[in-house]
Design an enzyme around this catalytic site. Structure first.
Site, short mmCIF file in Angstrom:
data_model
loop_
_atom_site.label_atom_id
_atom_site.label_comp_id
_atom_site.label_asym_id
_atom_site.label_seq_id
_atom_site.Cartn_x
_atom_site.Cartn_y
_atom_site.Cartn_z
N PHE A 94 0.85 -1.19 0.00
CA PHE A 94 0.00 0.00 0.00
C PHE A 94 0.88 1.23 0.00
CE2 PHE A 94 -4.56 1.06 1.09
CZ PHE A 94 -5.11 0.05 0.35
N GLN B 72 -8.07 14.49 4.55
CA GLN B 72 -7.53 13.71 3.43
C GLN B 72 -8.49 13.63 2.26
OE1 GLN B 72 -6.75 9.18 3.71
NE2 GLN B 72 -4.74 10.09 3.50
N HIS C 241 -8.93 11.43 -0.79
CA HIS C 241 -8.45 10.17 -1.36
C HIS C 241 -8.26 10.39 -2.85
CE1 HIS C 241 -8.23 5.97 -2.50
NE2 HIS C 241 -8.21 5.62 -1.23
N LEU D 123 -15.70 5.62 -3.26
CA LEU D 123 -14.31 5.18 -3.13
C LEU D 123 -13.90 4.08 -4.12
CD1 LEU D 123 -11.79 5.67 -1.39
CD2 LEU D 123 -12.53 3.77 0.04
N GLU E 267 -7.41 1.89 -2.81
CA GLU E 267 -5.98 2.00 -3.12
C GLU E 267 -5.40 0.64 -3.49
OE1 GLU E 267 -3.99 4.46 -0.28
OE2 GLU E 267 -2.05 3.50 -0.61
N ARG F 258 -1.14 9.25 -0.15
CA ARG F 258 -2.36 9.76 -0.76
C ARG F 258 -2.34 11.25 -1.07
NH1 ARG F 258 -6.78 6.26 2.76
NH2 ARG F 258 -6.39 4.31 1.65
N HIS G 48 -12.30 12.18 2.06
CA HIS G 48 -12.31 10.80 2.54
C HIS G 48 -12.17 10.66 4.05
CE1 HIS G 48 -11.78 6.52 2.30
NE2 HIS G 48 -10.54 6.55 2.73
N ARG H 238 -2.75 10.54 6.47
CA ARG H 238 -2.85 9.16 6.92
C ARG H 238 -2.44 8.20 5.80
NH1 ARG H 238 -6.53 5.20 6.33
NH2 ARG H 238 -8.22 6.46 5.51
#
Lengths: 254, 613
Positions: free
Chosen positions: B124, B237, B239, B253, B256, B317, B382, B417
């Site tokens: 990730f 954040q 996304h 969404l 990721e 991100r 997000h 994050r």
């Protein structure tokens, strides 16, 4: 000019109600839930409807659209003939609270009666993907309760006090087939859960938005297990002399 | 007549508000410690936003990359958060996440496996090693269902579809909460020695968001009014990959994991543009050429230990979201105003196995078969890194007896994050909050409910019906969303922030007079929105004020008029709180001092970063 679509939405509560007509401005790719939200925003602020993820992941927005049980967030307007009116009613099997919202609390009560995962003493937690695959199919369940809604044992015969319904057959199958679980839930299945009431009409499988093979992969194997343990005299005798029986004896953990 | 006899009243040791991952985990822990525990949630149990989490739980279990350990996870989290994280939370999180995952497995979670039967972990953004424990792309559902099953067999009392509108206080300490049943509109008082807020985020203040209707900043607003502080609210954040078409799903969404499993981002010229945006600090771990990135993809697909560096699509991100935004702004976007995300070069079976819900989401909602054609994606609101300021070891806020965990709390993630750190956050800090709330309840005497507070809360909710003239809450909500989207979005600038605060003051006045003319108190979403709207506007103000205060660009907070880091702001967190006059105050607060050994762990990295940006 934007296309307009006619909606008929059930408005009412336990004392009764009626279908109310609304005009909805159509956008490309629109789903029925978008239409309901538009009605709330512009015409009926108090229209009651459950929803959360809007992505078919939470199972909140179950209803019946033109007679078919569906998730509102996954039902596209362009699936219907352009001239067709979109009629949205609450699911039928559970008592109505208001408009499209039903009291589904019975399901949560049933869930409490199923003994949870009870690891074997020998559990080493080394588990292979091949064994996980069949359990993971059941874990996809988003608890939309559409299977409960169409199950004729619950919908037409209202035997909620005698049959747990397909959702919870899936839940029990998931526990029974978990490689580390050491509990036997066949007695529960046979008695309180009412597995015998299911006569495999597969209505539940057809409506499952997660495409879980409820009947073939959960219910039929459970029926085989129950038959094996409780109706096979040779095995019953073997268990008696070997003492290898761990029946599930109580409702909250065995 | 006393409030307790006037309203339905329940008494508990610990009241947990919110039943997502953090709330469930907190309730399980509090109950296991012997506290009488109630769990209150706005939706049905098991529907909370955690079900939307897709990618996985970050935990340095070292099942596929044996080099991994908590120190690296700690470093990655601090680097991703651009060093303004609460170091102690980042340390506890990295150290305890693996145990929380193992425990989840014992409770019935069925994670994907390695060839030798261990829990599989995937790559990730921003994580040095493959670290995310997952189940395809529906990890959140697995987590919430597991916690739900564990919780209901443990004697927690669950109050579903019950919304808290105010926290009640007994002097300085917490005394419980005032709520209404969504079904009937009846009021209810929870009298409790400790309260844990696990109410999630604030995304519904924005127009394009991956968040559900529940994300209206309730916990942050409740805590603020009760006297707690809100930390780092400027760090919101976006996304990088939300759906952009069709309109009804815009913002939804796209996990990721698509990029973690080999997905590539391209503009309308076919260029993999993220290679243009690699900051120096990430060069040691990110491929600089497509060839190397493709080698990495080939290696993970073959189940090998990668020798190549990760693709640029796996930058954190904030960097990817800005990269996409710039492509679209400069005219290199896709037909519907996004960019292309493509995983069709991977075998169809692999895509369906690893990303089943993405496959269905695009097929059902956008008529796109992701095994054959690219998706169109763009940034979506997000997650809020900021939140209720808590003691890192106990999760207690500035109000005695009031705790917070998960997205509602701030500190762990700093300015940005990393994907996967949210689910682990819920587990680690949910448990700690539940434990310390139960501990608190053991020594605290029974609180007293103040009648005037309860009556005031009831009056507030009644007035939405009794007011003769007032606006419809949906209208004001739409205006708030448009305004936040355009003035307090991915890129911020002084002028627009000032305008947003002016606009917020107007919206606040209008929202104070909203009313609902249709229906009654029975399951009336318009009525519910009247209250949620007040929370959203308050929290939007905290975001805008904090964004105005931080005159630098760091992580998710990008100021066009202050690009780059500012050493003065590198030393502070922002804190918003209610002043004596009732107006919102905002100040910088020095970062807590990090112990020498942890400093050493990240020092080389940090120096490098502050020099090169």
């Amino acid at each position: 000019m934007a296309e307009v679509r006619k909606f008929k939405v059930y408005r009412g509560d336990k004392n009764g109600g009626q279908l109310t007509e609304y005009n909805v401005q159509v956008e490309p790719g629109m789903v029925v839930l978008d239409g309901i939200h538009q009605i709330q925003r512009t015409q009926a602020a108090d229209l009651a409807c459950r929803w959360n993820c809007k992505a078919a992941k939470c199972g909140s927005c179950s209803a019946e659209v033109n007679g078919k049980p569906r998730l509102l967030c996954k039902t596209r307007l362009d699936d219907f003939d352009p001239a067709e009116i979109i009629t949205v009613r609450p699911v039928k099997t559970f008592p109505l609270i208001r408009d499209l919202v039903c009291d589904v609390s019975w399901n949560f009560e049933v869930n409490k009666k199923i003994p949870p995962l009870t690891p074997k003493k020998t559990a080493d937690w080394v588990m292979h993907q091949e064994d996980m695959d069949r359990v993971q199919e059941f874990r996809k369940c988003i608890e939309c309760f559409l299977c409960q809604n169409v199950c004729h044992v619950l919908r037409n015969h209202d035997l909620k006090d005698r049959f747990y319904g397909p959702r919870f057959m899936v839940r029990i199958a998931c526990l029974e087939m978990h490689p580390m679980d050491g509990l036997d839930r066949t007695k529960l299945l046979k008695d309180e859960a009412g597995l015998g009431f299911c006569n495999i009409t597969k209505c539940c499988t057809e409506v499952c938005p997660e495409e879980i093979h409820i009947t073939d992969n959960a219910i039929i194997p459970l029926k085989e297990r129950v038959a094996d343990r409780h109706y096979d005299p040779l095995r019953a005798f073997w268990r008696k002399i070997m003492g290898a029986d761990h029946p599930c004896t109580c409702a909250d953990g065995g | 007549m006393s409030a307790e006899s006037k309203y339905e009243t329940h008494e508990y040791d610990v009241l947990v508000i919110g039943a997502g991952g953090a709330g469930l985990r907190a309730a399980i822990e509090a109950s296991a410690m012997g506290a009488r525990t109630a769990l209150v949630c706005k939706s049905l149990l098991g529907k909370a936003h955690t079900v939307m989490a897709e990618g996985g739980i970050a935990a340095a279990m070292a099942n596929v990359d044996p080099q991994d350990g908590w120190e690296t996870h700690f470093k990655d989290t601090m680097r991703g958060g651009v060093f303004v994280n609460n170091w102690r939370m980042a340390q506890l999180h990295a150290q305890q996440a693996p145990d929380r995952v193992r425990e989840l497995e014992r409770w019935g979670a069925v994670f994907d496996r390695t060839h030798d039967g261990k829990i599989l972990q995937r790559a990730f953004g921003g994580h040095t090693y493959r670290r995310l424990v997952h189940v395809g792309d529906r990890t959140g559902l697995e987590m919430i269902r597991t916690l739900q099953e564990k919780g209901v067999h443990q004697g927690i009392d669950v109050f579903m579809e019950c919304a808290v509108t105010r926290l009640l206080k007994d002097g300085d300490r917490i005394a419980g909460a005032f709520a209404y049943w969504r079904e009937t509109g009846r009021y209810v008082i929870f009298k409790s020695k400790a309260v844990v807020l696990c109410t999630g985020g604030i995304g519904k203040a924005y127009k394009i968001t991956s968040n559900s209707w529940e994300y209206t900043g309730d916990g942050q607003a409740l805590a603020y009014h009760a006297g707690a502080e809100l930390l780092d609210m400027e760090f919101l954040q976006f996304h990088p990959t939300g759906m952009v078409w069709p309109p009804g799903v815009s913002g939804l969404l796209v996990t990721e994991s698509v990029r973690g499993d080999g997905g590539q981002l391209r503009n309308n010229k076919g260029e993999r543009f993220m290679f243009k945006h690699i900051p120096d600090r990430y060069k040691p771990q990110i491929s600089e050429t497509e060839a190397e990135a493709n080698q990495w993809i080939a290696e993970i697909r073959a189940g090998k230990q990668p020798t190549a560096r990760k693709p640029a699509e796996l930058l954190p991100r904030d960097i990817v979201a800005r990269g996409i935004y710039m492509e679209v702004k400069e005219g290199r976007g896709s037909p519907h105003g996004g960019v292309f995300l493509d995983i069709s070069h991977m075998p169809a079976e692999y895509v369906k196995k690893k990303l089943p819900s993405m496959y269905h989401q695009f097929k059902d909602l956008a008529d796109v078969d992701i095994t054959r054609e690219p998706m169109e994606v763009g940034p979506t609101t997000h997650y809020i890194m900021g939140g209720i300021r808590v003691n890192p070891d106990t999760q207690e806020s500035a109000v005695p007896g009031l705790f917070a965990a998960g997205e509602a709390a701030g500190g762990l993630h700093g300015a940005n994050r990393l994907g996967g750190n949210s689910l682990s956050d819920l587990l680690v800090f949910g448990k700690l909050a539940g434990e310390h709330a139960a501990q608190h309840a053991k020594t605290a005497g029974p609180p007293k409910v103040d009648d005037a507070q309860a009556d005031g809360a009831a009056r507030e909710m009644n007035e939405f019906f009794t007011r003769a003239d007032g606006e419809n809450p949906y209208q004001i909500h739409a205006e708030l969303q448009d305004m936040m989207q355009s003035l307090v979005g991915i890129f911020r600038v002084e002028d627009e922030l000032r305008k947003s605060l002016e606009k917020l003051a107007t919206l606040k006045n209008r929202a104070a007079r909203v009313c609902i003319k249709e229906g009654n108190k029975m399951f009336n979403p318009g009525w519910h929105l009247c209250k949620d709207l007040q929370n959203m506007i308050l929290i939007a103000e905290a975001v805008a004020r904090a964004a105005q205060f931080r005159k630098e660009s760091r992580g998710a907070h990008s100021r066009l008029d202050h690009p780059g880091f500012n050493p003065e702001f590198a030393k502070v967190n922002t804190v918003a709180f209610k002043g004596r006059d009732g107006a919102m105050q905002l100040e910088g607060r020095p970062l807590p001092e990090m112990p020498a050994e942890l400093k050493q762990l990240i020092e080389t990295e940090k120096n490098h970063k502050e020099r090169h940006g």
